[in-house]
Design a protein around this motif. Structure first.
Motif, PDB file in Angstrom:
ATOM      1  N   ASN A 101      53.210   2.923 -34.955  1.00 21.91           N
ATOM      2  CA  ASN A 101      52.135   3.475 -34.134  1.00 21.91           C
ATOM      3  C   ASN A 101      51.921   2.682 -32.864  1.00 21.91           C
ATOM      4  OD1 ASN A 101      51.436   5.751 -35.540  1.00 21.91           O
ATOM      5  ND2 ASN A 101      49.834   4.763 -36.745  1.00 21.91           N
ATOM      6  N   ALA A 102      52.603   1.556 -32.713  1.00 19.01           N
ATOM      7  CA  ALA A 102      52.634   0.765 -31.474  1.00 19.01           C
ATOM      8  C   ALA A 102      51.322   0.082 -31.139  1.00 19.01           C
ATOM      9  CB  ALA A 102      53.108   1.625 -30.295  1.00 19.01           C
ATOM     10  N   VAL A 103      50.434  -0.085 -32.111  1.00 18.16           N
ATOM     11  CA  VAL A 103      49.197  -0.829 -31.856  1.00 18.16           C
ATOM     12  C   VAL A 103      49.568  -2.298 -31.630  1.00 18.16           C
ATOM     13  CG1 VAL A 103      46.992  -1.571 -32.825  1.00 18.16           C
ATOM     14  CG2 VAL A 103      47.799   0.780 -33.175  1.00 18.16           C
ATOM     15  N   THR A 104      49.160  -2.843 -30.487  1.00 16.80           N
ATOM     16  CA  THR A 104      49.581  -4.196 -30.086  1.00 16.80           C
ATOM     17  C   THR A 104      48.351  -5.065 -29.835  1.00 16.80           C
ATOM     18  OG1 THR A 104      49.852  -3.317 -27.836  1.00 16.80           O
ATOM     19  CG2 THR A 104      51.830  -3.550 -29.139  1.00 16.80           C
ATOM     20  N   LEU A 105      48.019  -5.882 -30.810  1.00 19.68           N
ATOM     21  CA  LEU A 105      46.808  -6.701 -30.775  1.00 19.68           C
ATOM     22  C   LEU A 105      47.167  -8.177 -30.801  1.00 19.68           C
ATOM     23  CD1 LEU A 105      44.848  -4.715 -33.514  1.00 19.68           C
ATOM     24  CD2 LEU A 105      44.795  -4.334 -31.033  1.00 19.68           C
ATOM     25  N   ARG A 106      46.470  -8.946 -29.996  1.00 19.40           N
ATOM     26  CA  ARG A 106      46.631 -10.401 -30.034  1.00 19.40           C
ATOM     27  C   ARG A 106      45.845 -10.991 -31.194  1.00 19.40           C
ATOM     28  NH1 ARG A 106      46.544 -13.077 -24.027  1.00 19.40           N
ATOM     29  NH2 ARG A 106      47.769 -11.509 -22.914  1.00 19.40           N
ATOM     30  N   TYR A 107      46.411 -12.017 -31.814  1.00 18.43           N
ATOM     31  CA  TYR A 107      45.624 -12.819 -32.738  1.00 18.43           C
ATOM     32  C   TYR A 107      44.569 -13.580 -31.930  1.00 18.43           C
ATOM     33  CZ  TYR A 107      48.390 -12.307 -37.042  1.00 18.43           C
ATOM     34  OH  TYR A 107      48.975 -11.837 -38.179  1.00 18.43           O
ATOM     35  N   ALA A 108      43.430 -13.844 -32.544  1.00 14.18           N
ATOM     36  CA  ALA A 108      42.367 -14.626 -31.911  1.00 14.18           C
ATOM     37  C   ALA A 108      42.605 -16.119 -32.157  1.00 14.18           C
ATOM     38  CB  ALA A 108      41.016 -14.208 -32.470  1.00 14.18           C
ATOM     39  N   PRO A 109      41.972 -16.992 -31.353  1.00 13.92           N
ATOM     40  CA  PRO A 109      42.156 -18.430 -31.568  1.00 13.92           C
ATOM     41  C   PRO A 109      41.905 -18.869 -33.002  1.00 13.92           C
ATOM     42  CG  PRO A 109      41.075 -18.060 -29.471  1.00 13.92           C
ATOM     43  CD  PRO A 109      41.186 -16.712 -30.127  1.00 13.92           C
ATOM     44  N   HIS A 150      36.192  -7.806 -23.737  1.00 15.96           N
ATOM     45  CA  HIS A 150      35.400  -9.037 -23.753  1.00 15.96           C
ATOM     46  C   HIS A 150      34.917  -9.377 -25.171  1.00 15.96           C
ATOM     47  CE1 HIS A 150      35.557  -8.697 -19.409  1.00 15.96           C
ATOM     48  NE2 HIS A 150      35.046  -7.489 -19.502  1.00 15.96           N
ATOM     49  N   LEU A 151      35.850  -9.315 -26.120  1.00 14.91           N
ATOM     50  CA  LEU A 151      35.550  -9.623 -27.503  1.00 14.91           C
ATOM     51  C   LEU A 151      36.268 -10.908 -27.905  1.00 14.91           C
ATOM     52  CD1 LEU A 151      36.035  -6.066 -29.044  1.00 14.91           C
ATOM     53  CD2 LEU A 151      33.851  -7.201 -28.601  1.00 14.91           C
ATOM     54  N   GLU A 152      35.522 -11.872 -28.407  1.00 12.22           N
ATOM     55  CA  GLU A 152      36.124 -13.134 -28.834  1.00 12.22           C
ATOM     56  C   GLU A 152      37.098 -12.924 -29.975  1.00 12.22           C
ATOM     57  OE1 GLU A 152      34.745 -17.551 -30.518  1.00 12.22           O
ATOM     58  OE2 GLU A 152      33.242 -16.030 -30.004  1.00 12.22           O
ATOM     59  N   ILE A 153      36.803 -11.977 -30.859  1.00 14.14           N
ATOM     60  CA  ILE A 153      37.651 -11.739 -32.027  1.00 14.14           C
ATOM     61  C   ILE A 153      38.947 -11.033 -31.660  1.00 14.14           C
ATOM     62  CG2 ILE A 153      36.769  -9.452 -32.694  1.00 14.14           C
ATOM     63  CD1 ILE A 153      37.411 -12.448 -35.051  1.00 14.14           C
ATOM     64  N   LEU A 154      39.022 -10.447 -30.455  1.00 12.83           N
ATOM     65  CA  LEU A 154      40.204  -9.711 -30.034  1.00 12.83           C
ATOM     66  C   LEU A 154      40.503 -10.030 -28.568  1.00 12.83           C
ATOM     67  CD1 LEU A 154      42.274  -7.631 -31.091  1.00 12.83           C
ATOM     68  CD2 LEU A 154      40.835  -5.852 -30.081  1.00 12.83           C
ATOM     69  N   PRO A 155      41.185 -11.162 -28.310  1.00 12.04           N
ATOM     70  CA  PRO A 155      41.475 -11.549 -26.928  1.00 12.04           C
ATOM     71  C   PRO A 155      42.259 -10.458 -26.201  1.00 12.04           C
ATOM     72  CG  PRO A 155      41.997 -13.330 -28.453  1.00 12.04           C
ATOM     73  CD  PRO A 155      41.715 -12.132 -29.283  1.00 12.04           C
ATOM     74  N   ALA A 156      42.014 -10.380 -24.907  1.00 10.03           N
ATOM     75  CA  ALA A 156      42.628  -9.321 -24.099  1.00 10.03           C
ATOM     76  C   ALA A 156      43.675  -9.888 -23.160  1.00 10.03           C
ATOM     77  CB  ALA A 156      41.556  -8.591 -23.297  1.00 10.03           C
ATOM     78  N   GLY A 157      44.547  -8.992 -22.704  1.00 12.29           N
ATOM     79  CA  GLY A 157      45.542  -9.329 -21.707  1.00 12.29           C
ATOM     80  C   GLY A 157      45.019  -9.126 -20.303  1.00 12.29           C
ATOM     81  N   PRO A 516      50.835  -7.315 -36.665  1.00 12.95           N
ATOM     82  CA  PRO A 516      51.594  -8.523 -36.336  1.00 12.95           C
ATOM     83  C   PRO A 516      52.617  -8.389 -35.220  1.00 12.95           C
ATOM     84  CG  PRO A 516      52.516  -7.504 -38.294  1.00 12.95           C
ATOM     85  CD  PRO A 516      51.300  -6.688 -37.925  1.00 12.95           C
ATOM     86  N   THR A 517      52.948  -7.157 -34.776  1.00 12.90           N
ATOM     87  CA  THR A 517      54.137  -6.990 -33.940  1.00 12.90           C
ATOM     88  C   THR A 517      54.050  -7.725 -32.609  1.00 12.90           C
ATOM     89  OG1 THR A 517      54.478  -4.825 -34.952  1.00 12.90           O
ATOM     90  CG2 THR A 517      55.744  -5.310 -32.973  1.00 12.90           C
ATOM     91  N   LEU A 518      52.907  -7.668 -31.937  1.00 10.29           N
ATOM     92  CA  LEU A 518      52.797  -8.351 -30.642  1.00 10.29           C
ATOM     93  C   LEU A 518      52.978  -9.856 -30.820  1.00 10.29           C
ATOM     94  CD1 LEU A 518      52.223  -7.913 -27.597  1.00 10.29           C
ATOM     95  CD2 LEU A 518      49.824  -8.466 -28.098  1.00 10.29           C
ATOM     96  N   THR A 519      52.446 -10.405 -31.898  1.00  8.73           N
ATOM     97  CA  THR A 519      52.612 -11.835 -32.155  1.00  8.73           C
ATOM     98  C   THR A 519      54.059 -12.163 -32.495  1.00  8.73           C
ATOM     99  OG1 THR A 519      50.307 -12.020 -32.877  1.00  8.73           O
ATOM    100  CG2 THR A 519      51.814 -13.761 -33.574  1.00  8.73           C
ATOM    101  N   ILE A 520      54.736 -11.286 -33.227  1.00  5.20           N
ATOM    102  CA  ILE A 520      56.169 -11.475 -33.496  1.00  5.20           C
ATOM    103  C   ILE A 520      56.944 -11.574 -32.189  1.00  5.20           C
ATOM    104  CG2 ILE A 520      58.241 -10.307 -34.358  1.00  5.20           C
ATOM    105  CD1 ILE A 520      56.509  -9.191 -36.641  1.00  5.20           C
ATOM    106  N   MET A 521      56.671 -10.677 -31.250  1.00  6.46           N
ATOM    107  CA  MET A 521      57.402 -10.680 -29.985  1.00  6.46           C
ATOM    108  C   MET A 521      57.053 -11.896 -29.136  1.00  6.46           C
ATOM    109  SD  MET A 521      57.847  -6.706 -28.821  1.00  6.46           S
ATOM    110  CE  MET A 521      56.193  -6.098 -29.085  1.00  6.46           C
TER     111      MET A 521
END
Length: 540
Positions: A101-109, A150-157, A516-521
């Motif tokens: 589904n191509a959802v691409t989310l960053r892990y948070a700190p 602007h969510l701490e739990i979900l950092p943005a690009g 996990p995919t964005l973090t894998i890449m």
């Protein structure tokens, strides 16, 4: 490829991690050979534009996705002493980038510091701040739509394409979640909403999981391999199923033995560096099958950790037929699947009796089927009228929740159970923890609470316990700070075999609720930079 040719790098696997590695290392001047166990899927084999009534089984038997499961990949795995989990292994050029589904989310700190912040699992050997520049670069390479919310739990690009327009049902859901203090945002997806990188924008023709014939969604064959080929440094071997990584007298990786699945012959390719990107279970399988006098328990496995710490996501889902949209004119809403996303929110409402959280993916299920027809009583004209009336109001969402990393959950190989090519197959051993079960109960209850704020008919699909892994399994060849409990360093480099790297989801120390995919890449890109630097210094 001549019989005696030696390459600078052998990349095993052509999914998200393998694609990044091939592109980056070829552009860095390395001669790269990629081994892919499957073959490319021609556009003529994609059935994404077929209506259900044009298919023999109306799509109920996975007909649209069948080209992604080549050979015996669906059968060559076993489960022993295991809860209700399943591993989705794809065999085709591009791997699961053809089928996502191509959802691409960053892990948070905080996702990198579970031990420091929560007292469970282990901290990663790198921080969000170290990985953030690679998130930036990958998002620019693949093209990601969305917003900075602007969510701490979900950092943005920093370089998002315009977000995907929302469906009517998603605006209705937004009203309910906002009243509850729960965020609902435009999804972040590797789907183009304007022309980008010589690829056209999505025209919302069908379901993302069925393949994209215009390259609007990111896939390795459409986006990474053309760039690798353009360097003149790239060689692709399809139908090449890796059997074993061979080593030299010093214990370094020297070659990869593989089966040509068309000729059924065993062949070898030599390389100075080997990068394993087969997917979480398959990568562990390959290392465990790579036994030698120096590595009797499998390659890079002297501490016995290869295969252990298998985890991923647990999930549940609910379907709602909104009264507000009943009787509207039917339309095709399958296009681009997820248009919105509910980021993790359970931490906003006080302390919980579990650790971790969940996010909701919304409307990722196909609109082509009248799911309510199997739930409604009756038959005949009145029944059909009710099904048709409800259909335009379809809304579905599912929770993707953290599963804890535990040594007791693992993958082994069974030498008595061979696949179609004589290679020992993987066996999954997995049990959910008490924390996993508590989190599943809380997420399921929250889904019902949100549903109660929406006027309509609700059909939950909850069972008696959690299921997994939602195609997001990770952790079997983990990186870490402690050599006693991990296999890789922070650059995905095997500590025992310096010219061996593993950069797919198996390298994860822990998981979060995010895909996990964005973090894998990003990890693969960081490892590629490290390999390039080491090669320049003559270390590899």
């Amino acid at each position: 490829m001549s019989k005696d040719e030696t390459f600078d790098v052998c990349v095993i696997g052509s999914g998200a991690a393998g694609g990044v590695m091939a592109k980056e290392l070829c552009e860095g001047g390395a001669k790269v050979v990629m081994l892919e166990a499957g073959r490319g899927v021609p556009l003529s084999e994609l059935l994404s534009h077929k209506w259900p009534y044009q298919l023999p089984y109306r799509g109920f038997r996975g007909e649209k996705q069948a080209p992604f499961y080549q050979g015996d990949i669906s059968k060559s795995i076993a489960y022993a002493d295991s809860d209700n989990v399943a591993v989705d292994r794809v065999r085709a050029l591009g791997g699961r980038t053809l089928h996502w589904n191509a959802v691409t989310l960053r892990y948070a700190p905080g996702d990198f510091k579970e031990w420091s912040l929560q007292g469970i699992e282990e901290d990663w050997p790198l921080s969000y701040e170290e990985l953030a520049p690679y998130y930036d670069r990958i998002e620019q390479i693949i093209g990601v739509c969305g917003n900075d919310d602007h969510l701490e739990i979900l950092p943005a690009g920093k370089n998002y394409l315009p977000p995907i327009p929302w469906r009517c049902s998603e605006h209705i859901m937004k009203r309910a979640t906002s009243a509850m203090g729960i965020p609902l945002i435009a999804v972040r997806k590797a789907v183009l909403t304007r022309p980008y990188d010589r690829r056209p924008p999505c025209h919302y023709c069908g379901h993302c999981m069925d393949g994209c014939d215009v390259a609007s969604i990111f896939s390795t064959p459409d986006c990474m391999l053309p760039k690798a080929r353009a360097t003149g440094n790239f060689t692709l071997r399809q139908n090449a199923l890796a059997r074993e990584i061979l080593t030299d007298r010093e214990g370094l990786a020297s070659a990869v033995s593989f089966i040509d699945t068309e000729t059924r012959t065993e062949q070898q390719v030599k390389a100075a560096v080997v990068v394993v990107c087969c997917s979480t279970v398959e990568s562990a399988r390959l290392l465990l099958n790579s036994r030698s006098p120096k590595y009797p328990m499998g390659l890079a496995n002297s501490n016995g950790r290869v295969g252990h710490h298998l985890h991923g996501h647990l999930n549940e889902s609910v379907s709602i037929y909104l009264q507000e949209l009943e009787g509207e004119k039917p339309s095709n809403q399958d296009g681009a699947t997820d248009h919105v996303y509910v980021p993790r929110y359970n931490h906003l409402f006080g302390k919980n009796d579990y650790i971790g959280g969940w996010g909701f993916q919304v409307n990722y299920s196909s609109y082509m089927f009248p799911h309510q027809a199997t739930r409604l009583p009756g038959y005949g004209a009145t029944f059909k009228e009710q099904v048709r009336k409800m259909q335009p109001g379809y809304l579905s969402f599912g929770s993707w929740a953290k599963v804890t990393s535990d040594y007791r959950n693992y993958v082994t190989v069974d030498p008595a159970r061979l696949d179609a090519h004589g290679i020992p197959t993987p066996v999954v051993h997995f049990r959910f923890s008490e924390n996993d079960r508590a989190l599943w109960r809380a997420s399921s209850q929250s889904m019902l609470e949100i549903s109660s704020h929406l006027k309509g008919t609700v059909f939950p699909s909850f069972g008696t316990g959690p299921t997994g892994f939602a195609s997001h399994e990770v952790g079997t060849v983990r990186m870490g700070k402690d050599p006693r409990t991990s296999v890789l360093n922070s650059y995905c480099q095997a500590r025992e075999v310096k010219n061996l790297f593993v950069t797919d989801g198996s390298c994860f120390t822990t998981s979060s609720e995010k895909n996990p995919t964005l973090t894998i890449m990003a990890l693969s890109l960081r490892a590629a930079d490290y390999i390039k630097g080491q090669r320049k210094r003559g270390e590899l």
